[in-house]
Design an enzyme around this catalytic site. Structure first.
Site, PDB file in Angstrom:
ATOM      1  N   ASN A   9       0.869  -1.175   0.000  1.00 50.99           N
ATOM      2  CA  ASN A   9       0.000   0.000   0.000  1.00 50.99           C
ATOM      3  C   ASN A   9       0.906   1.226   0.000  1.00 50.99           C
ATOM      4  O   ASN A   9       1.473   1.579   1.028  1.00 50.99           O
ATOM      5  CB  ASN A   9      -0.882  -0.045   1.258  1.00 50.99           C
ATOM      6  CG  ASN A   9      -1.714   1.208   1.436  1.00 50.99           C
ATOM      7  OD1 ASN A   9      -1.805   2.043   0.530  1.00 50.99           O
ATOM      8  ND2 ASN A   9      -2.311   1.345   2.608  1.00 50.99           N
ATOM      9  N   LYS A  11       0.147   4.249  -0.331  1.00 50.44           N
ATOM     10  CA  LYS A  11      -0.488   5.443   0.251  1.00 50.44           C
ATOM     11  C   LYS A  11      -0.236   6.646  -0.662  1.00 50.44           C
ATOM     12  O   LYS A  11      -0.333   6.518  -1.869  1.00 50.44           O
ATOM     13  CB  LYS A  11      -0.010   5.650   1.690  1.00 50.44           C
ATOM     14  CG  LYS A  11      -0.188   4.366   2.520  1.00 50.44           C
ATOM     15  CD  LYS A  11       0.047   4.543   3.990  1.00 50.44           C
ATOM     16  CE  LYS A  11      -0.170   3.219   4.707  1.00 50.44           C
ATOM     17  NZ  LYS A  11      -0.015   3.302   6.140  1.00 50.44           N
ATOM     18  N   HIS A  96      -9.455   1.210   4.740  1.00 47.43           N
ATOM     19  CA  HIS A  96      -8.187   1.356   5.458  1.00 47.43           C
ATOM     20  C   HIS A  96      -8.403   2.277   6.663  1.00 47.43           C
ATOM     21  O   HIS A  96      -9.197   3.211   6.602  1.00 47.43           O
ATOM     22  CB  HIS A  96      -7.118   1.938   4.521  1.00 47.43           C
ATOM     23  CG  HIS A  96      -5.757   1.891   5.137  1.00 47.43           C
ATOM     24  ND1 HIS A  96      -5.322   2.858   6.018  1.00 47.43           N
ATOM     25  CD2 HIS A  96      -4.759   0.984   5.032  1.00 47.43           C
ATOM     26  CE1 HIS A  96      -4.095   2.532   6.427  1.00 47.43           C
ATOM     27  NE2 HIS A  96      -3.728   1.405   5.838  1.00 47.43           N
ATOM     28  N   GLU A  98      -6.749   4.630   7.794  1.00 47.97           N
ATOM     29  CA  GLU A  98      -6.511   6.059   7.529  1.00 47.97           C
ATOM     30  C   GLU A  98      -7.736   6.693   6.880  1.00 47.97           C
ATOM     31  O   GLU A  98      -7.925   7.904   6.970  1.00 47.97           O
ATOM     32  CB  GLU A  98      -5.242   6.220   6.672  1.00 47.97           C
ATOM     33  CG  GLU A  98      -4.003   5.979   7.520  1.00 47.97           C
ATOM     34  CD  GLU A  98      -2.792   5.464   6.771  1.00 47.97           C
ATOM     35  OE1 GLU A  98      -2.771   5.544   5.524  1.00 47.97           O
ATOM     36  OE2 GLU A  98      -1.871   4.965   7.435  1.00 47.97           O
ATOM     37  N   GLU A 168      -5.402  -4.939  10.636  1.00 47.21           N
ATOM     38  CA  GLU A 168      -4.381  -3.910  10.826  1.00 47.21           C
ATOM     39  C   GLU A 168      -4.655  -3.154  12.125  1.00 47.21           C
ATOM     40  O   GLU A 168      -5.458  -2.211  12.130  1.00 47.21           O
ATOM     41  CB  GLU A 168      -4.397  -2.922   9.658  1.00 47.21           C
ATOM     42  CG  GLU A 168      -4.101  -3.556   8.316  1.00 47.21           C
ATOM     43  CD  GLU A 168      -3.499  -2.552   7.341  1.00 47.21           C
ATOM     44  OE1 GLU A 168      -2.385  -2.801   6.880  1.00 47.21           O
ATOM     45  OE2 GLU A 168      -4.125  -1.516   7.079  1.00 47.21           O
ATOM     46  N   GLY A 174       2.454   2.308  10.707  1.00 49.20           N
ATOM     47  CA  GLY A 174       3.380   3.425  10.512  1.00 49.20           C
ATOM     48  C   GLY A 174       4.072   3.870  11.787  1.00 49.20           C
ATOM     49  O   GLY A 174       4.702   4.917  11.821  1.00 49.20           O
ATOM     50  N   SER A 214       3.462  -2.114  10.290  1.00 48.98           N
ATOM     51  CA  SER A 214       4.923  -2.144  10.453  1.00 48.98           C
ATOM     52  C   SER A 214       5.538  -3.503  10.118  1.00 48.98           C
ATOM     53  O   SER A 214       6.457  -3.965  10.805  1.00 48.98           O
ATOM     54  CB  SER A 214       5.322  -1.688  11.861  1.00 48.98           C
ATOM     55  OG  SER A 214       4.855  -0.365  12.095  1.00 48.98           O
TER      56      SER A 214
END
Ligand code: PGA
Length: 260
Positions: A9, A11, A96, A98, A168, A174, A214
Site C-alpha cells: 500500500n 499510500k 483502510h 486512515e 491492521e 506506521g 509495520s
C-alpha cells in the site's frame, strides 16, 4: 491451503510518476515470474496507468487504494470501480484505517463499496483493526466483530471466499510497533472463527487474512509462519523495493517450508 498474499500500500507516495515507475520496475524484476506467493501493489490512482504498463507480463496484481460505491455521475473527486478496472486494477483496498479514522469512513460505506467492487470483479482487500485505546480497554474482539458485521453485510459465502481481509491494528500502522506474532495470530483466529460461524467452516478456510502494521523483512517470517496469517498489507516497507522484496522472500520461504 491458502496462498500467501503480500500487497504493498503505497499510500500518498512516491511524489512523482517517474519514481512510481522505477519502484514498480524494481518490484517486477525482483518478483520474477514465480507465482508461489501472490503479490500486488497499490499506487496512488494517478499512477495506476503507468504502473499497469510496467507490470505487463508479470503476475503482480494492481490495486486501487479506495473507490466510490456509485458507478458514475456527479461525485467530484471520486473514482468508480469500473474506472479502476479500466486503469488495470485487479484489486482495491477498502476501509483502510486512515480512511476510517482520518476521513470518517463508516462500516456501511465500506460495505457499499464492497458490493460495488464485486460488481466489476475487483478483488477487495477489506481492512479492520482496533485502536490503542480500544485494545487497552479490552475491546479488541468487540471492535473487530463490529467492523466485520458492518463491512461484510449481505455477502454470499462464495463472495466472502473472494474477499481478502487485512487485520491492521491501528496502533501498529506506521509506528514501528508491530503486533507480536501471538497477538496477531489471536486476532486472526478470532476473525476466522467469526467467519466460520457466519459463513461456514469451508468458506472460512478459504478466506485470506493479511496482517498489516509495520511489517518489515525481519519480522515478516515470524508473522507469516502463524497458521491464520495468510499474508501482509505493507505500507512503509513497500516503498523500498529491497524491503518489499525481502518480505516476499520471507513469504516464499514460509510457503516452501509450510506453516509452524
Ligand atoms: P505500515 O502500514 O506498514 O507503514 O505500518 C500498513 C498499512 O497501513 O497498510
Amino acid at each position: 491451503m491458502r496462498s500467501l498474499f503480500i500487497a504493498g500500500n503505497w499510500k500518498m507516495n512516491p511524489g512523482t510518476a517517474e519514481a512510481a515507475v522505477a519502484l514498480a520496475e524494481a518490484v517486477k524484476s525482483g518478483v520474477g515470474a514465480a507465482a508461489d506467493v501472490r503479490v500486488a501493489v497499490c499506487p496512488p490512482s494517478v499512477y495506476l496507468h503507468r504502473v499497469d504498463q510496467v507490470l505487463e507480463g508479470s503476475p503482480i496484481g494492481l490495486g486501487g487504494q479506495n473507490m466510490y460505491w456509485k458507478t458514475e455521475g456527479a461525485y467530484t473527486g471520486e473514482l468508480s470501480g469500473a474506472m479502476l478496472v479500466d486503469a488495470g486494477c485487479t484489486h482495491v483496498i477498502l476501509g483502510h484505517s486512515e480512511r476510517r479514522h482520518g476521513m470518517g469512513e463508516t462500516d456501511a460505506q465500506v460495505n457499499a463499496k464492497l458490493h460495488s467492487a464485486f460488481g466489476v470483479q475487483l478483488i477487495p482487500i477489506v481492512c479492520i483493526g482496533e485502536t490503542q485505546d480500544e485494545r487497552a480497554a479490552g475491546q479488541t474482539e468487540d471492535v473487530l466483530q463490529g467492523q466485520l458485521v458492518g463491512s461484510l453485510a449481505g455477502l454470499s459465502p462464495e463472495q466472502m471466499a473472494g474477499v481478502v481481509l487485512a487485520y491492521e491494528p491501528v496502533w501498529a500502522i506506521g509506528t514501528g510497533l508491530t503486533a507480536t506474532p501471538e497477538q496477531a495470530q489471536d486476532a486472526h483466529a478470532f476473525i476466522r472463527a467469526w467467519l466460520s460461524n457466519e459463513f461456514g467452516a469451508a468458506t472460512a478456510a478459504r478466506v485470506v487474512v493479511q496482517y498489516g502494521g509495520s511489517v518489515k523483512p525481519d519480522n515478516a517470517g515470524d508473522l507469516l509462519a502463524r497458521p491464520d496469517i495468510d499474508g501482509a498489507l505493507v505500507g512503509g516497507a513497500s516503498l523500498k523495493a529491497a524491503d518489499f522484496l525481502g518480505i516476499i522472500t520471507a513469504a516464499r520461504s514460509v510457503a516452501a517450508k509450510g506453516k509452524d
